[in-house]
Design a protein around this motif. Structure first.
Motif, PDB file in Angstrom:
ATOM      1  N   HIS A  67      75.421  40.187  30.009  1.00 58.06           N
ATOM      2  CA  HIS A  67      76.187  41.297  29.325  1.00 58.06           C
ATOM      3  C   HIS A  67      75.651  42.477  29.363  1.00 58.06           C
ATOM      4  O   HIS A  67      74.415  42.587  29.330  1.00 58.06           O
ATOM      5  CB  HIS A  67      76.270  40.644  27.812  1.00 58.06           C
ATOM      6  N   LEU A  68      76.332  43.722  29.765  1.00 53.76           N
ATOM      7  CA  LEU A  68      76.031  44.790  29.776  1.00 53.76           C
ATOM      8  C   LEU A  68      75.285  45.101  28.336  1.00 53.76           C
ATOM      9  O   LEU A  68      74.437  45.894  28.234  1.00 53.76           O
ATOM     10  CB  LEU A  68      77.188  45.845  30.024  1.00 53.76           C
ATOM     11  N   ASP A  69      75.544  44.788  27.021  1.00 50.71           N
ATOM     12  CA  ASP A  69      75.228  44.892  25.979  1.00 50.71           C
ATOM     13  C   ASP A  69      73.648  44.598  25.798  1.00 50.71           C
ATOM     14  O   ASP A  69      72.805  44.941  25.046  1.00 50.71           O
ATOM     15  CB  ASP A  69      75.855  44.022  24.803  1.00 50.71           C
ATOM     16  N   SER A  70      73.283  43.374  26.715  1.00 52.55           N
ATOM     17  CA  SER A  70      71.780  43.148  26.512  1.00 52.55           C
ATOM     18  C   SER A  70      70.868  44.241  27.442  1.00 52.55           C
ATOM     19  O   SER A  70      69.806  43.821  27.355  1.00 52.55           O
ATOM     20  CB  SER A  70      71.686  41.697  26.903  1.00 52.55           C
ATOM     21  N   ALA A  71      71.386  45.072  28.178  1.00 50.63           N
ATOM     22  CA  ALA A  71      70.707  45.984  28.980  1.00 50.63           C
ATOM     23  C   ALA A  71      69.619  46.655  27.913  1.00 50.63           C
ATOM     24  O   ALA A  71      69.796  47.349  26.997  1.00 50.63           O
ATOM     25  CB  ALA A  71      71.445  46.982  29.668  1.00 50.63           C
ATOM     26  N   VAL A  72      68.217  46.539  28.393  1.00 53.86           N
ATOM     27  CA  VAL A  72      67.328  47.252  27.716  1.00 53.86           C
ATOM     28  C   VAL A  72      67.025  48.575  28.259  1.00 53.86           C
ATOM     29  O   VAL A  72      66.588  48.709  29.464  1.00 53.86           O
ATOM     30  CB  VAL A  72      65.977  46.257  27.693  1.00 53.86           C
ATOM     31  N   SER A  73      67.603  49.795  27.876  1.00 60.87           N
ATOM     32  CA  SER A  73      67.659  51.020  28.455  1.00 60.87           C
ATOM     33  C   SER A  73      66.929  51.985  27.807  1.00 60.87           C
ATOM     34  O   SER A  73      67.047  52.316  26.610  1.00 60.87           O
ATOM     35  CB  SER A  73      69.147  51.190  28.871  1.00 60.87           C
ATOM     36  N   LEU A  74      66.211  52.837  28.568  1.00 64.34           N
ATOM     37  CA  LEU A  74      65.487  54.019  27.810  1.00 64.34           C
ATOM     38  C   LEU A  74      65.927  55.263  28.963  1.00 64.34           C
ATOM     39  O   LEU A  74      65.290  56.307  28.840  1.00 64.34           O
ATOM     40  CB  LEU A  74      64.031  53.946  28.126  1.00 64.34           C
ATOM     41  N   PRO A 105      61.948  57.470  32.698  1.00 62.73           N
ATOM     42  CA  PRO A 105      61.112  57.063  31.769  1.00 62.73           C
ATOM     43  C   PRO A 105      59.619  56.627  32.081  1.00 62.73           C
ATOM     44  O   PRO A 105      59.674  55.712  33.185  1.00 62.73           O
ATOM     45  CB  PRO A 105      62.003  56.036  31.074  1.00 62.73           C
ATOM     46  N   THR A 106      58.918  56.784  31.360  1.00 65.68           N
ATOM     47  CA  THR A 106      57.307  56.742  31.857  1.00 65.68           C
ATOM     48  C   THR A 106      57.036  57.062  33.055  1.00 65.68           C
ATOM     49  O   THR A 106      55.915  57.002  33.584  1.00 65.68           O
ATOM     50  CB  THR A 106      57.028  55.039  31.992  1.00 65.68           C
ATOM     51  N   GLY A 107      57.731  58.161  33.553  1.00 66.81           N
ATOM     52  CA  GLY A 107      57.227  58.942  34.926  1.00 66.81           C
ATOM     53  C   GLY A 107      57.136  58.335  36.054  1.00 66.81           C
ATOM     54  O   GLY A 107      56.550  58.764  36.868  1.00 66.81           O
ATOM     55  N   SER A 108      57.839  57.202  36.503  1.00 71.34           N
ATOM     56  CA  SER A 108      57.873  56.581  37.746  1.00 71.34           C
ATOM     57  C   SER A 108      58.876  55.902  37.958  1.00 71.34           C
ATOM     58  O   SER A 108      59.574  55.315  36.955  1.00 71.34           O
ATOM     59  CB  SER A 108      56.599  55.662  38.056  1.00 71.34           C
ATOM     60  N   PHE A 109      59.247  55.568  39.241  1.00 67.59           N
ATOM     61  CA  PHE A 109      60.500  54.544  39.543  1.00 67.59           C
ATOM     62  C   PHE A 109      60.392  53.243  39.074  1.00 67.59           C
ATOM     63  O   PHE A 109      61.383  52.413  38.977  1.00 67.59           O
ATOM     64  CB  PHE A 109      60.681  54.585  41.029  1.00 67.59           C
ATOM     65  N   LYS A 110      59.038  52.704  38.748  1.00 67.71           N
ATOM     66  CA  LYS A 110      58.695  51.376  38.047  1.00 67.71           C
ATOM     67  C   LYS A 110      59.618  51.149  36.881  1.00 67.71           C
ATOM     68  O   LYS A 110      59.964  49.705  36.595  1.00 67.71           O
ATOM     69  CB  LYS A 110      57.263  51.239  37.597  1.00 67.71           C
ATOM     70  N   ALA A 111      60.192  52.234  36.245  1.00 67.36           N
ATOM     71  CA  ALA A 111      61.066  52.045  34.928  1.00 67.36           C
ATOM     72  C   ALA A 111      62.150  51.323  35.478  1.00 67.36           C
ATOM     73  O   ALA A 111      62.925  50.393  34.712  1.00 67.36           O
ATOM     74  CB  ALA A 111      61.396  53.308  34.405  1.00 67.36           C
ATOM     75  N   ARG A 112      62.905  51.657  36.734  1.00 74.27           N
ATOM     76  CA  ARG A 112      64.287  50.892  36.989  1.00 74.27           C
ATOM     77  C   ARG A 112      64.021  49.392  37.115  1.00 74.27           C
ATOM     78  O   ARG A 112      64.680  48.615  36.976  1.00 74.27           O
ATOM     79  CB  ARG A 112      64.457  51.601  38.711  1.00 74.27           C
ATOM     80  N   GLY A 113      62.732  48.743  37.841  1.00 69.86           N
ATOM     81  CA  GLY A 113      62.616  47.575  37.962  1.00 69.86           C
ATOM     82  C   GLY A 113      62.472  46.907  36.746  1.00 69.86           C
ATOM     83  O   GLY A 113      63.024  45.708  36.385  1.00 69.86           O
TER      84      GLY A 113
END
Ligand SMILES: *Cc1c(COP(=O)(O)O)cnc(C)c1O
Length: 391
Positions: A67-74, A105-113
């Motif tokens: 579900h999109l609702d369960s996305a953990v997003s910053l 967020p956190t200053g790198s592309f690692k946030a996406r993963g």
């Protein structure tokens, strides 16, 4: 829920979607496949242009959450794509762009993963996770796990930039320094994970991170008006960024959403730790396992991955895309950091390595004079201080 399943890149066996990233039959890497017919019904250029969501979750049809609702997003993704000005003396029509992944967020592309990975973990009720990392994966996992109420254990080489270790602690992670390289940190986790109840979210260990990194490719295509660039220059360590973008472009091509062919991928590594460069140079290809000799003078960055988990896959992607791999020296990286600084861009050593690599390659590779080239600035300079450009 988006209809998706897993396919092993080695034995091609299909299986139900799960978190575990390795094939139970052959140990190969499992990647996510989607029902593209279904995706096509809502995922169009037009519908995307109307979406207000600027994070990577705007591409939710191509992500494996329930579900999109369960996305953990910053607020990950939606990073700027900036055109570089007046590089070198090239009077041609080439366009050199830089994708500013340091704005995540956190200053790198690692946030996406980890936004995608942690969303999957949270949906399945996982409460403890561990990761071996050169730094940025650790701080990204720490932040997203904190947001989701998951306990994070991060294992870093003892020469990891100290600010990143502090950053992990700030997010409440348990940080352990390990004497050795990232794969030594990985061994500590493998030895202790059963007893500790940790889920190992290391590179290609689970199925979410590649999907999160994939959004770099989708976003880039959207920003370029759904025309794929000719060349992508990417600083490569474990390789999941390249795997993710390659997957993104194939999905967009299959959906008929983009013009242009699969871009040529150019991987950049630091001299002294260059398993991809060595594998590409080896006539027999990567099937002959190449062991990168560990040179202890190599900088402790995201590029220092002597034993990538699936080198063969990255090599096959570079070859399929008619790309290549190149190594650059510490001095070339430093000089490229200063060049980017003069354009107002703070780049990490890895990000600057893409410019250094491109400056080296542009004269030797047959590149169309009107080519569109995209460099990836995967993080910013500040996280690496005090080992910055000034000393
Ligand atoms: C992890 C990392 C890389 C390497 O990326 P892969 O996708 O693992 O190959 C490059 N740059 C930075 C800043 C990183 O943190």
């Amino acid at each position: 829920m988006n209809k998706c399943w897993l396919r092993c890149v080695k034995c091609s066996r299909q299986s139900e979607f799960q978190l575990e990233g390795r094939c139970a039959q052959c140990g190969g890497t499992l990647l996510v496949d989607y029902d593209l017919e279904k995706v096509r019904s809502t995922f169009t250029r037009n519908s995307l242009s109307q979406r207000k969501l600027s994070s990577l979750w705007r591409y939710h049809e191509l992500l494996p959450v329930r579900h999109l609702d369960s996305a953990v997003s910053l607020g990950e993704g939606g990073t700027p794509l900036i055109r570089l000005q007046g590089l070198g003396s090239t009077p041609d029509k080439k366009q050199i762009w830089i994708k500013r992944e340091e704005q995540n967020p956190t200053g790198s592309f690692k946030a996406r993963g980890f936004s995608v990975s942690v969303s999957l973990l949270a949906e399945r009720g996982i409460t403890k996770v561990a990761v071996p990392s050169n730094g940025n994966a650790a701080s990204a996992l720490a932040a997203y796990a904190a947001r989701a109420g998951i306990e994070a254990h991060v294992f870093l080489p003892s020469d990891c930039p100290p600010l990143i270790v502090e950053e992990c602690k700030l997010y409440g992670a348990h940080a352990t320094l390990v004497d050795g390289m990232i794969h030594d940190a990985g061994k500590v986790i493998e030895d202790r994970k059963t007893e500790q109840g940790w889920f190992n979210v290391g590179t290609l260990r689970e199925t979410g991170r590649v999907e999160g990194k994939k959004t770099m490719g989708i976003e880039l295509a959207e920003q370029l008006g759904w025309r794929l660039p000719d060349i992508i220059v990417y600083p490569t360590g474990g390789g999941s960024g390249i795997i993710g973008m390659w997957k993104a472009f194939h999905e967009l091509i299959a959906l008929g959403m983009v013009e242009g062919e699969l871009p040529r991928f150019i991987s950049v590594q630091e001299e002294g730790c260059q398993p991809l460069v060595d594998a590409m140079a080896d006539a027999a290809g990567a099937s002959k396992a190449i062991k990168c000799e560990i040179d202890h003078s190599v900088s402790p960055t995201g590029l220092r991955v002597p034993l990538p988990p699936n080198l063969d896959l990255v090599v096959s992607i570079l070859k399929e895309s008619r790309g290549t791999a190149i190594s650059v020296s510490k001095d070339e990286i430093k000089s490229a950091q200063l060049t980017l600084g003069k354009q107002g861009i703070s780049s990490s050593p890895e990000g600057a390595a893409t410019l250094a690599g491109w400056l080296k390659l542009q004269h030797t590779t047959d590149v169309d004079s009107a080519a569109t080239v995209v460099l990836f600035n995967t993080s910013h300079a500040m996280k690496y201080y005090p080992v910055g450009v000034s000393n």
